[in-house]
Design a protein around this motif. Structure first.
Motif, PDB file in Angstrom:
ATOM      1  N   TYR A 158       5.310  10.524   1.386  1.00 33.61           N
ATOM      2  CA  TYR A 158       4.533   9.310   1.148  1.00 33.61           C
ATOM      3  C   TYR A 158       5.456   8.258   1.162  1.00 33.61           C
ATOM      4  O   TYR A 158       6.435   8.253   0.810  1.00 33.61           O
ATOM      5  N   TYR A 159       4.765   7.198   1.772  1.00 33.40           N
ATOM      6  CA  TYR A 159       5.307   5.767   2.089  1.00 33.40           C
ATOM      7  C   TYR A 159       4.689   4.675   1.287  1.00 33.40           C
ATOM      8  O   TYR A 159       3.614   4.600   1.187  1.00 33.40           O
ATOM      9  N   CYS A 160       5.581   3.779   0.958  1.00 30.77           N
ATOM     10  CA  CYS A 160       5.002   2.427   0.596  1.00 30.77           C
ATOM     11  C   CYS A 160       5.203   1.441   1.757  1.00 30.77           C
ATOM     12  O   CYS A 160       6.172   1.663   2.301  1.00 30.77           O
ATOM     13  N   GLY A 189       0.730  -1.227  -0.017  1.00 33.52           N
ATOM     14  CA  GLY A 189       0.021   0.004   0.002  1.00 33.52           C
ATOM     15  C   GLY A 189       0.779   1.255  -0.002  1.00 33.52           C
ATOM     16  O   GLY A 189       2.217   1.266   0.403  1.00 33.52           O
ATOM     17  N   TRP A 190       0.065   2.424  -0.376  1.00 38.25           N
ATOM     18  CA  TRP A 190       0.544   3.900  -0.131  1.00 38.25           C
ATOM     19  C   TRP A 190      -0.021   4.516   1.023  1.00 38.25           C
ATOM     20  O   TRP A 190      -1.321   4.358   1.106  1.00 38.25           O
ATOM     21  N   PHE A 191       0.814   5.107   1.648  1.00 38.97           N
ATOM     22  CA  PHE A 191       0.562   5.781   2.751  1.00 38.97           C
ATOM     23  C   PHE A 191       1.046   7.331   2.742  1.00 38.97           C
ATOM     24  O   PHE A 191       1.972   7.474   1.933  1.00 38.97           O
ATOM     25  N   ARG A 192       0.512   8.172   3.219  1.00 40.39           N
ATOM     26  CA  ARG A 192       1.006   9.516   3.592  1.00 40.39           C
ATOM     27  C   ARG A 192       0.946  10.160   4.827  1.00 40.39           C
ATOM     28  O   ARG A 192      -0.015   9.906   5.577  1.00 40.39           O
ATOM     29  N   GLN A 193       1.701  10.855   5.286  1.00 39.03           N
ATOM     30  CA  GLN A 193       1.591  11.558   6.494  1.00 39.03           C
ATOM     31  C   GLN A 193       2.151  13.379   6.135  1.00 39.03           C
ATOM     32  O   GLN A 193       3.373  13.653   5.941  1.00 39.03           O
TER      33      GLN A 193
END
Length: 120
Positions: A93-95, A34-38
């Protein structure tokens, strides 16, 4: 296992960017990812998730219709095409890999993050 995210940068509102997440030590066709973001001062949120078979099960409501996740099995790389970017998309953005082939089982490996800044 490593996840290397890249492609972030500074873009004007309405612009586009494509993020990449190069995976090594495992193959994307065996795990969900998944992709996430902070964003600054905010909690991390999920942006998108994809099963091991390449089906995108989830987009956050805030990105639906603007972001598209995809992958290249030959390159073992996950992508996030981001269009019509807004200032509120500014975030790191993180995977991250899921523990199993379907999302929702917890993430065991994370990339280092790539900064996206949307500003005029």
């Amino acid at each position: 296992v490593q996840l290397q995210a890249s492609g972030g940068g500074l873009v004007q509102p309405g612009g586009s960017l494509r993020l990449s997440c190069a995976a090594s030590g495992f193959t994307l066709d065996r795990y969900a990812i998944g992709w996430f973001r902070q964003a600054p001062g905010k909690e991390r949120e999920g942006v998108s998730c994809m099963t091991s078979s390449g089906i995108v099960l989830y987009y956050a409501d805030t990105v639906k219709g603007r972001f598209t996740a995809s992958r290249d099995n030959a390159k073992n790389t996950l992508y996030l095409q981001m269009n019509s970017l807004k200032p509120e998309d500014t975030a790191v953005y993180y995977c991250a890999r899921d523990r199993l082939h379907v999302p929702g089982t917890g993430n065991d490996y994370w990339g280092q993050g790539t900064l996206v800044t949307v500003s005029s």
